[in-house]
Design a protein around this motif. Structure first.
Motif, PDB file in Angstrom:
ATOM      1  N   GLN A 124      11.907  -9.889 -46.328  1.00  0.00           N
ATOM      2  CA  GLN A 124      12.201  -8.823 -47.282  1.00  0.00           C
ATOM      3  C   GLN A 124      12.313  -7.489 -46.551  1.00  0.00           C
ATOM      4  O   GLN A 124      13.190  -6.671 -46.845  1.00  0.00           O
ATOM      5  CB  GLN A 124      11.125  -8.751 -48.363  1.00  0.00           C
ATOM      6  N   LEU A 146      25.914  -8.329 -51.457  1.00  0.00           N
ATOM      7  CA  LEU A 146      25.065  -9.427 -51.017  1.00  0.00           C
ATOM      8  C   LEU A 146      25.714 -10.163 -49.847  1.00  0.00           C
ATOM      9  O   LEU A 146      25.029 -10.577 -48.906  1.00  0.00           O
ATOM     10  CB  LEU A 146      24.795 -10.394 -52.175  1.00  0.00           C
ATOM     11  N   ALA A 170      16.563 -10.231 -52.774  1.00  0.00           N
ATOM     12  CA  ALA A 170      16.849  -9.050 -53.587  1.00  0.00           C
ATOM     13  C   ALA A 170      16.167  -9.126 -54.947  1.00  0.00           C
ATOM     14  O   ALA A 170      15.673  -8.110 -55.450  1.00  0.00           O
ATOM     15  CB  ALA A 170      18.356  -8.887 -53.759  1.00  0.00           C
ATOM     16  N   GLN A 183      13.775  -6.316 -56.159  1.00  0.00           N
ATOM     17  CA  GLN A 183      14.090  -5.569 -57.381  1.00  0.00           C
ATOM     18  C   GLN A 183      12.880  -5.551 -58.319  1.00  0.00           C
ATOM     19  O   GLN A 183      12.533  -4.508 -58.873  1.00  0.00           O
ATOM     20  CB  GLN A 183      15.299  -6.190 -58.084  1.00  0.00           C
ATOM     21  N   VAL A 195      14.640  -2.161 -54.602  1.00  0.00           N
ATOM     22  CA  VAL A 195      16.096  -2.094 -54.635  1.00  0.00           C
ATOM     23  C   VAL A 195      16.589  -2.090 -56.077  1.00  0.00           C
ATOM     24  O   VAL A 195      15.895  -2.541 -56.988  1.00  0.00           O
ATOM     25  CB  VAL A 195      16.774  -3.264 -53.871  1.00  0.00           C
ATOM     26  N   VAL A 229      20.116  -3.256 -58.279  1.00  0.00           N
ATOM     27  CA  VAL A 229      21.348  -4.020 -58.245  1.00  0.00           C
ATOM     28  C   VAL A 229      22.372  -3.243 -59.074  1.00  0.00           C
ATOM     29  O   VAL A 229      22.119  -2.920 -60.233  1.00  0.00           O
ATOM     30  CB  VAL A 229      21.146  -5.443 -58.814  1.00  0.00           C
ATOM     31  N   LEU A 252      23.539  -3.786 -53.517  1.00  0.00           N
ATOM     32  CA  LEU A 252      22.151  -3.340 -53.549  1.00  0.00           C
ATOM     33  C   LEU A 252      22.093  -1.921 -53.013  1.00  0.00           C
ATOM     34  O   LEU A 252      22.813  -1.568 -52.078  1.00  0.00           O
ATOM     35  CB  LEU A 252      21.273  -4.225 -52.664  1.00  0.00           C
TER      36      LEU A 252
END
Length: 169
Positions: free
Chosen positions: A47, A63, A81, A85, A90, A92, A104
């Motif tokens: 991550q 992505l 992601a 998120q 992050v 989207v 992102l």
């Protein structure tokens, strides 16, 4: 068997050294992931790498673009992601240049993370590379950078291409 014994056993020929390098990269990756997963607050090493690349890019990335940079599939990036998120690192969004694509972007929490928590990670990296002289580190950087060429060559072979990217007929 110890790592030193393994290294000694495979040090006699270039072919065996190549095999050992491949094995060592895998072992080192696992060890680094285990170490840093326990040291980096709030995120795993994978991550963190996604956040780091996105942070360095400075602009929203798809992505697919992130998958290419990380060397993994779009689906793997999507899994990372999703977790990031949920943690607030992050967002989207539709991609600015192609609204059909998902992108992102970093959040304020990512900025805080790199402004505060990242210092500890930088100290860890300095400790990791403190065993090298400046020349050794430059050589390691150059050699690992060249490994991308070998990986691209191997990938081209898998697609039935020559080293220059032309299809063999």
């Amino acid at each position: 068997m110890t790592h030193e014994e393994l290294i000694q056993r495979f040090s006699d020929t270039p072919v065996r050294q190549g095999r050992a390098v491949f094995s060592m990269l895998f072992i080192l990756t696992n060890r680094l992931q285990t170490l840093f997963d326990s040291r980096i607050p709030d995120v795993t090493l994978k991550q963190f790498m996604l956040l780091s690349i996105l942070h360095q890019a400075g602009t929203p990335q798809t992505l697919t673009e992130l998958g290419v940079l990380l060397g993994c599939s779009r689906q793997n990036v999507k899994k990372l992601a999703d977790v990031l998120q949920r943690k607030g690192f992050v967002a989207v969004i539709p991609h600015p240049r192609d609204p059909r694509a998902v992108a992102l972007e970093t959040t304020e929490r990512t900025d805080r993370f790199f402004g505060e928590d990242f210092r500890k990670y930088q100290e860890e990296l300095q400790a990791l590379f403190s065993v090298y002289t400046a020349d050794e580190l430059a050589t390691l950087f150059r050699l690992l950078s060249r490994m991308f060429e070998g990986i691209d060559c191997l990938a081209a072979q898998g697609r039935g291409e020559t080293a220059k990217g032309e299809s063999e007929v």
